[in-house]
Scaffold this motif. Structure first.
Motif, mmCIF file in Angstrom:
data_model
loop_
_atom_site.group_PDB
_atom_site.id
_atom_site.type_symbol
_atom_site.label_atom_id
_atom_site.label_comp_id
_atom_site.label_asym_id
_atom_site.label_seq_id
_atom_site.Cartn_x
_atom_site.Cartn_y
_atom_site.Cartn_z
ATOM 1 N N VAL A 257 6.050 -8.062 -4.103
ATOM 2 C CA VAL A 257 7.288 -7.556 -4.384
ATOM 3 C C VAL A 257 8.497 -7.193 -3.396
ATOM 4 N N LYS A 258 7.926 -7.292 -1.976
ATOM 5 C CA LYS A 258 8.970 -6.751 -1.019
ATOM 6 C C LYS A 258 8.949 -7.827 0.006
ATOM 7 N N ARG A 259 9.825 -7.794 0.816
ATOM 8 C CA ARG A 259 9.839 -8.735 1.973
ATOM 9 C C ARG A 259 9.037 -8.418 2.981
ATOM 10 N N GLU A 260 8.648 -9.576 3.883
ATOM 11 C CA GLU A 260 7.863 -9.079 5.125
ATOM 12 C C GLU A 260 8.650 -7.976 6.129
ATOM 13 N N GLU A 261 9.901 -8.003 6.221
ATOM 14 C CA GLU A 261 10.305 -7.247 7.203
ATOM 15 C C GLU A 261 10.416 -5.672 6.631
ATOM 16 N N GLU A 262 10.216 -5.713 5.360
ATOM 17 C CA GLU A 262 10.385 -4.175 4.816
ATOM 18 C C GLU A 262 8.763 -3.929 4.761
ATOM 19 N N LEU A 263 7.854 -4.328 5.067
ATOM 20 C CA LEU A 263 6.354 -3.908 4.979
ATOM 21 C C LEU A 263 5.945 -3.750 6.434
ATOM 22 N N LYS A 264 6.712 -4.253 7.698
ATOM 23 C CA LYS A 264 6.090 -3.876 8.827
ATOM 24 C C LYS A 264 6.495 -2.436 9.479
ATOM 25 N N GLY A 265 5.517 -2.047 10.180
ATOM 26 C CA GLY A 265 5.384 -0.703 10.430
ATOM 27 C C GLY A 265 5.031 0.536 9.328
ATOM 28 N N ASN A 266 4.447 0.036 8.379
ATOM 29 C CA ASN A 266 4.039 1.058 7.185
ATOM 30 C C ASN A 266 2.870 0.721 6.674
ATOM 31 N N HIS A 267 2.210 1.523 6.141
ATOM 32 C CA HIS A 267 0.924 1.405 5.112
ATOM 33 C C HIS A 267 1.082 2.091 3.750
ATOM 34 N N VAL A 268 2.484 1.879 3.374
ATOM 35 C CA VAL A 268 2.739 2.357 1.917
ATOM 36 C C VAL A 268 1.846 1.831 0.936
ATOM 37 N N ALA A 269 1.336 0.675 1.114
ATOM 38 C CA ALA A 269 0.430 -0.123 0.075
ATOM 39 C C ALA A 269 -0.717 0.776 -0.342
ATOM 40 N N LYS A 270 -1.170 1.463 0.526
ATOM 41 C CA LYS A 270 -2.278 2.334 0.445
ATOM 42 C C LYS A 270 -2.264 3.281 -0.931
ATOM 43 N N TRP A 271 -1.149 3.658 -1.218
ATOM 44 C CA TRP A 271 -0.865 4.468 -2.206
ATOM 45 C C TRP A 271 -1.631 4.299 -3.577
ATOM 46 N N PHE A 272 -1.653 2.844 -3.784
ATOM 47 C CA PHE A 272 -2.330 2.549 -4.934
ATOM 48 C C PHE A 272 -3.619 2.956 -5.017
ATOM 49 N N LYS A 273 -4.578 2.762 -3.953
ATOM 50 C CA LYS A 273 -5.882 3.082 -3.966
ATOM 51 C C LYS A 273 -6.177 4.478 -4.038
ATOM 52 N N LEU A 274 -5.372 5.019 -3.434
ATOM 53 C CA LEU A 274 -5.278 6.636 -3.080
ATOM 54 C C LEU A 274 -5.102 7.079 -4.823
ATOM 55 N N ALA A 275 -4.215 6.592 -5.556
ATOM 56 C CA ALA A 275 -3.821 7.007 -6.730
ATOM 57 C C ALA A 275 -5.059 6.873 -7.738
ATOM 58 N N THR A 276 -5.880 5.467 -7.843
ATOM 59 C CA THR A 276 -6.666 5.007 -8.697
ATOM 60 C C THR A 276 -7.973 5.953 -8.314
ATOM 61 N N LEU A 277 -8.193 6.205 -7.055
ATOM 62 C CA LEU A 277 -9.333 7.079 -6.783
ATOM 63 C C LEU A 277 -9.090 8.487 -7.335
ATOM 64 N N TRP A 278 -8.101 8.887 -7.138
ATOM 65 C CA TRP A 278 -7.655 10.399 -7.708
ATOM 66 C C TRP A 278 -7.780 10.291 -9.092
ATOM 67 N N LEU A 279 -7.274 9.159 -9.836
ATOM 68 C CA LEU A 279 -7.509 9.231 -11.479
ATOM 69 C C LEU A 279 -9.140 9.149 -11.818
ATOM 70 N N GLU A 280 -9.865 8.348 -10.774
ATOM 71 C CA GLU A 280 -11.259 8.260 -11.214
ATOM 72 C C GLU A 280 -11.839 9.683 -11.053
ATOM 73 N N GLU A 281 -11.478 10.485 -9.821
ATOM 74 C CA GLU A 281 -12.153 11.775 -9.785
ATOM 75 C C GLU A 281 -11.924 12.590 -10.891
ATOM 76 N N HIS A 282 -10.854 12.636 -11.399
ATOM 77 C CA HIS A 282 -9.991 13.431 -12.473
ATOM 78 C C HIS A 282 -11.069 13.253 -13.883
ATOM 79 N N ARG A 283 -11.233 11.616 -13.955
ATOM 80 C CA ARG A 283 -12.014 11.035 -14.939
ATOM 81 C C ARG A 283 -13.634 11.737 -15.081
ATOM 82 N N ARG A 284 -14.164 12.163 -13.932
ATOM 83 C CA ARG A 284 -15.263 12.503 -13.862
ATOM 84 C C ARG A 284 -15.445 14.046 -14.417
ATOM 85 N N LYS A 285 -14.191 14.786 -14.098
ATOM 86 C CA LYS A 285 -14.330 16.411 -14.514
ATOM 87 C C LYS A 285 -14.612 16.631 -15.958
#
Length: 285
Positions: A257-285
């Motif tokens: 969804v993004k050009r290579e130059e827009e992805l350089k120097g950041n690790h924003v893509a990690k948000w998705f894994k963080l969000a699904t882990l968070w949802l899983e944690e709440h699912r167990r409560k």
């Protein structure tokens, strides 16, 4: 995977992405649902924040639904919110058909779609969202995931060169997001203030996961920190992630969804894994 489109009302559509039921021993398994609200300043519905996000959730074992809600000044608040309410109820009403867990419906929103997703949590007990549609238990999300959401709708004063894609900015030409929501261009300051969701938080909201970037030239950082802090005071579970770099409209922040130059120097893509882990944690409560 089954993919088809249903009408939410006479204007909005819902793209449905449902995994095929596996053969025994997985036959009959039910999955959590993710209802996705793309951004676009309520002027249009972004493709980058729709189907690619649905596929990402499918890969994680969700059934995914992309809401193409009504946009433009001729569709002011609460048009899109009521369409989202109908969508959440539709998913629950068809839980057996879609093989989803009725009480595990997460609303995911980006930018203006984040405003819409957060509004569904804010107004879940209000007649503006309920009248003629259902009860709070029908339309209240079980969790909300927000990417760089528009919250206060206070315009950002930019300093330095604008980093926003000029082609994207052309699509925002015309009425502002606040004017669209109010359905007119001659708005008072009090009317603008009435759109600020930070003023409407309450203790019965569902858990909220929110992320953004300090580089964002559209969404004020204080909106995101203010949301997290307000929810904390109310006792509403919340997790906030602020990335140092990345800008606005990053979606999954992958080459899809993004050009290579827009992805350089950041690790924003990690948000998705963080969000699904968070949802899983709440699912167990």
């Amino acid at each position: 995977m089954r993919h088809f489109t249903v009408m939410v009302d006479d204007k909005a559509t819902l793209d449905v992405y449902v995994p095929e039921s596996p053969e025994y021993p997985g036959e009959g398994i039910k999955r959590p649902a993710a209802v996705i609200c793309p951004g676009g300043g309520y002027a249009f519905v972004s493709k980058d924040e729709g189907e690619p996000v649905a596929f990402a959730f499918l890969k994680e074992g969700y059934a995914a639904f992309v809401l193409k809600y009504s946009t433009g000044i001729e569709n002011p608040f609460p048009t899109a919110l009521r369409q989202l309410a109908k969508t959440i109820k539709h998913v629950r009403d068809h839980a057996d058909e879609y093989a989803v867990i009725k009480d595990d419906v997460t609303v995911v929103g980006f930018s203006a779609g984040g405003n819409l997703a957060l509004s569904s949590a804010v107004y879940c007990e209000d007649k503006v969202m309920l009248d003629g549609i259902g009860t709070t238990s029908d339309v209240r999300p079980d969790a909300v995931v927000l990417g760089y959401p528009a919250i206060s709708l206070i315009p950002v004063e930019r300093s330095g060169a604008c980093k926003i894609d000029p082609e994207l900015m052309k699509r925002f030409a015309g009425p502002t997001i606040r004017q669209i929501l109010l359905g007119k261009t001659d708005c008072t300051e009090e009317e603008y203030k009435s759109l600020d969701l930070l003023r409407k938080l309450h203790k019965n909201m569902p858990p909220v996961f929110v992320w953004g970037t300090y580089d964002d030239q559209i969404i004020p950082v204080d909106d995101l920190t203010g949301l997290a802090s307000g929810l904390k005071k109310l006792g509403v579970p919340c997790e906030l992630h602020m990335f140092e770099r990345g800008g606005h409209g990053m979606s999954l922040a992958t080459p899809l969804v993004k050009r290579e130059e827009e992805l350089k120097g950041n690790h924003v893509a990690k948000w998705f894994k963080l969000a699904t882990l968070w949802l899983e944690e709440h699912r167990r409560k």
